[in-house]
Design a protein around this motif. Structure first.
Motif, PDB file in Angstrom:
ATOM      1  N   LYS A   2       0.845  -1.183   0.000  1.00 55.00           N
ATOM      2  CA  LYS A   2       0.000   0.000   0.000  1.00 55.00           C
ATOM      3  C   LYS A   2       0.887   1.241   0.000  1.00 55.00           C
ATOM      4  CE  LYS A   2      -3.823  -2.301   2.324  1.00 55.00           C
ATOM      5  NZ  LYS A   2      -4.723  -2.315   3.491  1.00 55.00           N
ATOM      6  N   GLN A  27      -5.342  10.846   8.946  1.00 52.70           N
ATOM      7  CA  GLN A  27      -6.712  11.261   8.632  1.00 52.70           C
ATOM      8  C   GLN A  27      -6.743  12.140   7.391  1.00 52.70           C
ATOM      9  OE1 GLN A  27      -7.338  12.974  12.539  1.00 52.70           O
ATOM     10  NE2 GLN A  27      -8.926  11.488  12.994  1.00 52.70           N
ATOM     11  N   GLU A  30      -6.251   9.794   4.321  1.00 52.73           N
ATOM     12  CA  GLU A  30      -7.435   8.965   4.096  1.00 52.73           C
ATOM     13  C   GLU A  30      -8.577   9.787   3.511  1.00 52.73           C
ATOM     14  OE1 GLU A  30      -8.305   7.204   7.845  1.00 52.73           O
ATOM     15  OE2 GLU A  30      -6.849   5.571   7.616  1.00 52.73           O
ATOM     16  N   TYR A  31      -8.750  10.999   4.020  1.00 53.73           N
ATOM     17  CA  TYR A  31      -9.816  11.853   3.490  1.00 53.73           C
ATOM     18  C   TYR A  31      -9.496  12.290   2.062  1.00 53.73           C
ATOM     19  CZ  TYR A  31     -13.414  15.467   3.359  1.00 53.73           C
ATOM     20  OH  TYR A  31     -14.520  16.215   3.022  1.00 53.73           O
ATOM     21  N   VAL A  33      -7.641  10.777  -0.301  1.00 57.34           N
ATOM     22  CA  VAL A  33      -7.770   9.734  -1.325  1.00 57.34           C
ATOM     23  C   VAL A  33      -9.228   9.367  -1.574  1.00 57.34           C
ATOM     24  CG1 VAL A  33      -5.494   8.790  -0.840  1.00 57.34           C
ATOM     25  CG2 VAL A  33      -7.470   7.875   0.372  1.00 57.34           C
ATOM     26  N   GLU A  34     -10.108   9.723  -0.654  1.00 62.97           N
ATOM     27  CA  GLU A  34     -11.529   9.462  -0.855  1.00 62.97           C
ATOM     28  C   GLU A  34     -12.232  10.609  -1.565  1.00 62.97           C
ATOM     29  OE1 GLU A  34     -13.247   6.756  -0.316  1.00 62.97           O
ATOM     30  OE2 GLU A  34     -11.519   5.654   0.491  1.00 62.97           O
ATOM     31  N   ASN A  35     -11.681  11.821  -1.468  1.00 60.36           N
ATOM     32  CA  ASN A  35     -12.403  12.991  -1.964  1.00 60.36           C
ATOM     33  C   ASN A  35     -11.659  13.775  -3.033  1.00 60.36           C
ATOM     34  OD1 ASN A  35     -14.872  13.351   0.081  1.00 60.36           O
ATOM     35  ND2 ASN A  35     -13.092  12.744   1.281  1.00 60.36           N
ATOM     36  N   ASN A  36     -10.383  13.480  -3.243  1.00 61.36           N
ATOM     37  CA  ASN A  36      -9.638  14.204  -4.263  1.00 61.36           C
ATOM     38  C   ASN A  36     -10.190  13.899  -5.658  1.00 61.36           C
ATOM     39  OD1 ASN A  36      -7.097  14.299  -6.271  1.00 61.36           O
ATOM     40  ND2 ASN A  36      -6.828  15.781  -4.629  1.00 61.36           N
ATOM     41  N   VAL A  39      -8.167  11.486  -7.975  1.00 58.53           N
ATOM     42  CA  VAL A  39      -8.303  10.085  -7.569  1.00 58.53           C
ATOM     43  C   VAL A  39      -9.649   9.534  -8.041  1.00 58.53           C
ATOM     44  CG1 VAL A  39      -8.413   8.504  -5.604  1.00 58.53           C
ATOM     45  CG2 VAL A  39      -6.763  10.375  -5.604  1.00 58.53           C
ATOM     46  N   LYS A  40     -10.697  10.326  -7.913  1.00 62.35           N
ATOM     47  CA  LYS A  40     -12.017   9.881  -8.367  1.00 62.35           C
ATOM     48  C   LYS A  40     -12.023   9.655  -9.878  1.00 62.35           C
ATOM     49  CE  LYS A  40     -14.826  12.041  -4.728  1.00 62.35           C
ATOM     50  NZ  LYS A  40     -15.922  12.996  -4.444  1.00 62.35           N
ATOM     51  N   ASP A  43     -10.414   6.418 -10.638  1.00 58.05           N
ATOM     52  CA  ASP A  43     -11.307   5.318 -10.281  1.00 58.05           C
ATOM     53  C   ASP A  43     -12.377   5.113 -11.351  1.00 58.05           C
ATOM     54  OD1 ASP A  43     -12.549   3.330  -8.567  1.00 58.05           O
ATOM     55  OD2 ASP A  43     -14.062   4.837  -8.115  1.00 58.05           O
ATOM     56  N   ARG A 131      -3.504   7.800  -5.937  1.00 58.02           N
ATOM     57  CA  ARG A 131      -3.558   7.811  -4.475  1.00 58.02           C
ATOM     58  C   ARG A 131      -2.183   8.131  -3.884  1.00 58.02           C
ATOM     59  NH1 ARG A 131      -7.749   4.655  -1.987  1.00 58.02           N
ATOM     60  NH2 ARG A 131      -6.212   3.815  -0.532  1.00 58.02           N
TER      61      ARG A 131
END
Length: 479
Positions: A2, A27, A30-31, A33-36, A39-40, A43, A131
């Motif tokens: 990872k 934190q 993690e935030y 990679v979920e909201n950038n 990155v989206k 995906d 990520r």
């Protein structure tokens, strides 16, 4: 492995209690990679390539399609059931089912599926790379914010020292031991130190805003980060981060290298796909067909065989019948030609094989094959170029890390020396052997030395973390 969290583990700190939540690096990453957004997007592209792969797998199976149509004819037209010209108005319907299957096409579909499989794996690696990039950028911004926070602390100490010295000089001025010029000089120093503290706080807020932008957080929301001491951040010894070893590990572990390798494999499969387009393909087809027309009122039910009258010839005023030369089959009874009767009576089937031989198509197939081979060369050159760039970046990062450590060690010596100078100056000032302006000079020198040491310390920590990132190993949370 990872990779996206290699940097964040070095500074992973648990949430501290307080009125305002303070974000740890873990934190933040993690935030992010979920909201950038980048990155989206990576995906979404990976999911699209997955659908393309699934579709190429389904293309290996035969295709089946059913067509249904209904309409209204008028004027001179052909009756779809009798195939005869008519001027009657006709209501018609057609129904068919067709099946096609490739029996042999030089493995074009299987190679397409394999190429799409490598492309999908490359997209997954691109998602991991996105990520990683976000994690590295967040770590850099987080460390910059920590440095600004430390500078606030140093500036606050400097201001407190100046305030104490101002109060001390003020007492001596009131007692007549010192002239008012000394107090004016210290008031100026106090004002400068206040401005420095205000500037440090503004710079810290700016660093937080930059970090919020990376996290895709609203700039108006309350936001702060945890501030662990820089000395608590574990780093691998530089001796264990030899650039040759780091480069070897990076070739295996970094997503970009996997992306290049998979792109080359996909390009090689696409060469076989393009080559198959120059050769014949062999396939199977079959179909079912039926139709209805309201012009067909009756449908022959039973048939007989015999001489069938064809017409009449008139000779000398007499009618002579004309018949078929031999026996023929002819209908002798009929049933009503309703919708379902016609579908049954007009039901037909077909089976066959087809051979498609490309002869001349504007040299398109051969050109596509040559382009596919050139694309393989292009992907291989990109792979080689990225490997060279990676090696250069790693050796440069190692050189920068060496220089950063040397700079930090030198700055520590400078702080020690500046602290001694200030301590001596303070003692001389307290007994009246040193002018306030000379004390201010030593105090400013100490302040600059501390700021330079902090900057050098954070700089070498990040450069070592960058080498650990290239190396691809997990980092311990604590010493």
């Amino acid at each position: 492995m990872k990779n996206a969290f290699l940097i964040l583990t070095a500074l992973g700190i648990t949430i501290t209690a307080g009125a305002q939540k303070k974000w740890s690096l873990e934190q933040c990453v993690e935030y992010a990679v979920e909201n950038n957004i980048s990155v989206k997007q990576a995906d979404v592209q990976a999911r699209m390539d997955r659908l393309t792969l699934d579709q190429s797998k389904a293309a290996l199976y035969p295709t089946a399609n059913s067509q249904h149509s209904a309409g209204y004819q008028f004027g001179r037209s052909i009756d779809p059931t009798s195939n005869q010209f008519t001027t009657n108005e006709i209501l018609f319907a057609n129904h068919s089912l067709n099946v096609n299957a490739d029996l042999f096409n030089w493995f074009r579909k299987r190679n397409t599926m394999a190429a799409n499989g490598f492309t999908f794996e490359a997209s997954v690696a691109k998602f991991d790379k996105a990520r990683n990039d976000v994690a590295l950028n967040v770590a850099n911004a987080y460390l910059a914010a920590l440095l600004s926070h430390e500078q606030i602390n140093v500036a606050a100490v400097q201001l407190q020292q100046s305030r104490e010295q101002r109060d001390n000089i003020n007492k001596q001025v009131l007692a007549g031991a010192l002239p008012e010029l000394n107090l004016a000089e210290m008031e100026t120093q106090l004002a400068n130190d206040s401005a420095t503290l205000i500037s440090a706080r503004a710079d810290y807020r700016l660093r937080l805003l930059q970090l919020q932008a990376l996290l895709n957080l609203d700039a108006a929301m309350a936001f702060d980060v945890q501030s662990p001491p820089v000395d608590s951040i574990p780093v691998e010894p530089l001796a264990e981060l030899d650039p040759a070893v780091v480069f070897t590990s990076a070739l295996v572990n970094l997503p970009q290298q996997k992306i290049n390798e998979l792109n080359v494999k996909a390009a090689e499969k696409n060469v076989l796909v393009a080559k198959a387009g120059m050769y014949p393909s062999f396939g199977f087809f079959g179909g079912l067909d039926t139709r209805y027309s309201n012009a067909q009122k009756l449908i022959p039910n039973t048939y007989a065989s015999g001489i069938v009258p064809i017409g009449i010839v008139v000779l000398d005023g007499k009618d002579y019948p004309v018949t078929s030369v031999g026996p023929q089959t002819y209908p002798v009874s009929f049933k009503k030609g309703n919708y379902f009767n016609q579908l049954s009576a007009n039901f037909s089937q077909n089976l066959g094989v087809g051979l498609n031989i490309p002869i001349f198509n504007g040299n398109q197939a051969r050109t596509n094959w040559k382009k596919a081979k050139l694309n393989v060369e292009s992907q291989q050159l990109s792979q080689e170029q990225d490997a060279q760039t990676l090696k250069q970046d790693i050796y440069q990062a190692h050189t920068n890390a060496v220089a950063a450590i040397e700079k930090y060690n030198a700055s520590r010596i400078a702080v020690t020396s500046a602290q001694k100078a200030y301590d001596f100056a303070r003692k001389r000032f307290d007994v009246g052997l040193l002018k306030p302006i000379d004390l201010i000079t030593n105090q400013n020198n100490l302040f600059k030395a501390k700021i330079n040491m902090l900057s050098a310390q954070y700089d070498y920590v990040f450069k070592l973390k960058l080498l650990e990132f290239y190396k691809g190993r997990g980092i311990k949370l604590h010493h």
